[in-house]
Write an enzyme that holds these catalytic residues in place. Structure first.
Site, PDB file in Angstrom:
ATOM      1  N   GLY A   6      22.553  81.569  40.207  1.00  0.00           N
ATOM      2  CA  GLY A   6      23.906  81.855  39.712  1.00  0.00           C
ATOM      3  C   GLY A   6      24.746  80.610  39.563  1.00  0.00           C
ATOM      4  O   GLY A   6      25.962  80.643  39.755  1.00  0.00           O
ATOM      5  N   GLY A   9      28.029  80.506  37.470  1.00  0.00           N
ATOM      6  CA  GLY A   9      29.135  81.371  37.843  1.00  0.00           C
ATOM      7  C   GLY A   9      30.316  80.635  38.439  1.00  0.00           C
ATOM      8  O   GLY A   9      30.296  79.413  38.623  1.00  0.00           O
ATOM      9  N   GLN A  10      31.338  81.402  38.760  1.00  0.00           N
ATOM     10  CA  GLN A  10      32.591  80.844  39.272  1.00  0.00           C
ATOM     11  C   GLN A  10      32.377  80.001  40.527  1.00  0.00           C
ATOM     12  O   GLN A  10      32.867  78.874  40.629  1.00  0.00           O
ATOM     13  CB  GLN A  10      33.583  81.976  39.572  1.00  0.00           C
ATOM     14  CG  GLN A  10      34.926  81.508  40.112  1.00  0.00           C
ATOM     15  CD  GLN A  10      35.733  82.638  40.740  1.00  0.00           C
ATOM     16  OE1 GLN A  10      35.198  83.710  41.012  1.00  0.00           O
ATOM     17  NE2 GLN A  10      37.000  82.395  40.973  1.00  0.00           N
ATOM     18  N   TYR A 141      28.393  98.065  43.482  1.00  0.00           N
ATOM     19  CA  TYR A 141      28.456  96.677  43.941  1.00  0.00           C
ATOM     20  C   TYR A 141      28.611  96.615  45.455  1.00  0.00           C
ATOM     21  O   TYR A 141      27.897  95.860  46.140  1.00  0.00           O
ATOM     22  CB  TYR A 141      29.634  95.970  43.260  1.00  0.00           C
ATOM     23  CG  TYR A 141      29.838  94.535  43.677  1.00  0.00           C
ATOM     24  CD1 TYR A 141      28.907  93.558  43.359  1.00  0.00           C
ATOM     25  CD2 TYR A 141      30.985  94.143  44.364  1.00  0.00           C
ATOM     26  CE1 TYR A 141      29.094  92.233  43.731  1.00  0.00           C
ATOM     27  CE2 TYR A 141      31.191  92.829  44.732  1.00  0.00           C
ATOM     28  CZ  TYR A 141      30.241  91.875  44.413  1.00  0.00           C
ATOM     29  OH  TYR A 141      30.439  90.563  44.785  1.00  0.00           O
ATOM     30  N   LYS A 145      26.036  95.231  48.475  1.00  0.00           N
ATOM     31  CA  LYS A 145      26.402  94.217  49.462  1.00  0.00           C
ATOM     32  C   LYS A 145      26.083  94.680  50.881  1.00  0.00           C
ATOM     33  O   LYS A 145      25.692  93.867  51.730  1.00  0.00           O
ATOM     34  CB  LYS A 145      27.882  93.851  49.322  1.00  0.00           C
ATOM     35  CG  LYS A 145      28.185  93.042  48.065  1.00  0.00           C
ATOM     36  CD  LYS A 145      27.337  91.788  47.990  1.00  0.00           C
ATOM     37  CE  LYS A 145      27.620  90.943  46.785  1.00  0.00           C
ATOM     38  NZ  LYS A 145      26.735  89.737  46.680  1.00  0.00           N
TER      39      LYS A 145
END
Length: 297
Positions: A6, A9-10, A141, A145
Site C-alpha cells: 500500500g 496510499g495516504q 471494513y 479489522k
C-alpha cells in the site's frame, strides 16, 4: 529488506519516505498494485507489484528480495468497502491471512498491520474507549479489522510470528489526498479552503471523532515496531490517541487562517452512520505503559 504494501496510499507514501531515511533507500521495497506510486517514491528506491490476494506471487516477492519485515498497509477503506464487499473481503481478510501465512513460511521476522477505530461499534463505550472492550463493528471494513487483530494475535501465540498492530484514528496529512474514508473530510476541508475558500461536509457539524496528525501516525507505527517484545502484553490491538474534534471546530480553526472560508453541510447517511458507530476518544494507556507511546501533536 523492509516491504511496505500500500505504498501509494495516504500513510504508505510517508512511511516509505521515513523508513528510507532511517534504513537507506535500497533497503525499503515499496509495494504497489493498481495505484501508481508518487514519483518521489518510485524514483528513490526499489518497488514491486504486490498482490496480497495471490500468495504464490507474494511468496516469490518476499524470497526474491529477502524481506525480513513487513508493514502491511494495503486495505479497502470504509466507504468503498461498503460498496464492494467482495473485493473488501478479498483484500482486507484474505489478503491479511495471506500476508501473515506467507510471512511465517518465509521466515519474516516482524509484521506490522494497522487496525482502526472502525474495529469498534455502536455497543462500544464511545468516550475514552478502553483498549479491551466489546467491539462488534457494523461495517465490513470494521469486521475485517477485528479479524486482523485476532488473526495477528493468533499467529503470534500459535507460531511465534512477531505481529504488531494499533488502531489508527482519522489521519490528517497533506502529501497524498485520501479517498473513500469516513474521516477524510478533515483533510478535504483544508484542500477546499485552499482551492475554493469553501467545503461541503458530509458529516454533521457536531460529529466528534479521534484524529491524528500524520507525523504521529508514522511515529506510532515505528515506535511500536521498535518496542521490546518482552514489554508487550498486547500485540495486534493497541489503542493510540492524539486529539478529537468536530467538523465545525475544524472549520472555525481554518477561518482563523482564511477568513473567506465557508463550510456547508450535505449529510451522507452512510458515512454518518459509520461515524456514529465509532469512538469519540480512546483510552491508550496500554500503549503508553507497554511501549511508552506519546504523541508529539
Amino acid at each position: 529488506m523492509i516491504l511496505v504494501t500500500g505504498s501509494a496510499g495516504q500513510i504508505g507514501t510517508e512511511l516509505v519516505t521515513e523508513l528510507r531515511n532511517r534504513h537507506g533507500s535500497e533497503n525499503v521495497l515499496a509495494g504497489r498494485h493498481k495505484t501508481p506510486l508518487p514519483e518521489e517514491i518510485a524514483s528513490s528506491g526499489p518497488s514491486e507489484i504486490v498482490n496480497v490476494t495471490e500468495p504464490e506471487q507474494l511468496k516469490s516477492t518476499l524470497l526474491t528480495h529477502g524481506v525480513t519485515q513487513i508493514f502491511h498497509l494495503s486495505s479497502i477503506l470504509s466507504v468503498l468497502a461498503e460498496s464492494d464487499i467482495q473485493t473488501a473481503h478479498q483484500v482486507n481478510i484474505n489478503g491479511v491471512f495471506s500476508i501473515l501465512n506467507t510471512a511465517f513460511e518465509t521466515n519474516v521476522e516482524q509484521v506490522i498491520i494497522p487496525s482502526s477505530i472502525a474495529a469498534f461499534g455502536v455497543d462500544t463505550p464511545r468516550t475514552l474507549t478502553p483498549n479491551d472492550t466489546i467491539q462488534r463493528p457494523s461495517t465490513v471494513y470494521g469486521i475485517s479489522k477485528v479479524f486482523t487483530e485476532l488473526i495477528g494475535n493468533y499467529f503470534y501465540s500459535r507460531f511465534g510470528l512477531d505481529v504488531r498492530g494499533l488502531r489508527l484514528p482519522g489521519v490528517i496529512s497533506w502529501k497524498t489526498e485520501p479517498t473513500a474514508g469516513t474521516t477524510d473530510y478533515a483533510v478535504a476541508m483544508f484542500y477546499g479552503a485552499i482551492r475554493d475558500n469553501k467545503y461541503e461536509c458530509y458529516l454533521r457539524p457536531d460529529t466528534l471523532l479521534p484524529m491524528m496528525y500524520m507525523p504521529d501516525a508514522i511515529k506510532s507505527l515505528l515506535d511500536l515496531s521498535d518496542a521490546n517484545i518482552t514489554d508487550l502484553a498486547h500485540h495486534s490491538d493497541f489503542n493510540v490517541n492524539a486529539m478529537s474534534f468536530t467538523p465545525s471546530e475544524l472549520a472555525e480553526a481554518i477561518k482563523k487562517i482564511n477568513p473567506k472560508f465557508q463550510i456547508t453541510y450535505n449529510i451522507d447517511p452512510l458515512r454518518q452512520s459509520i461515524a456514529d458507530s465509532w469512538p469519540s476518544s480512546l483510552d491508550d494507556s496500554a500503549a503508553r505503559e507497554e511501549w511508552k507511546w506519546k504523541p508529539d501533536f
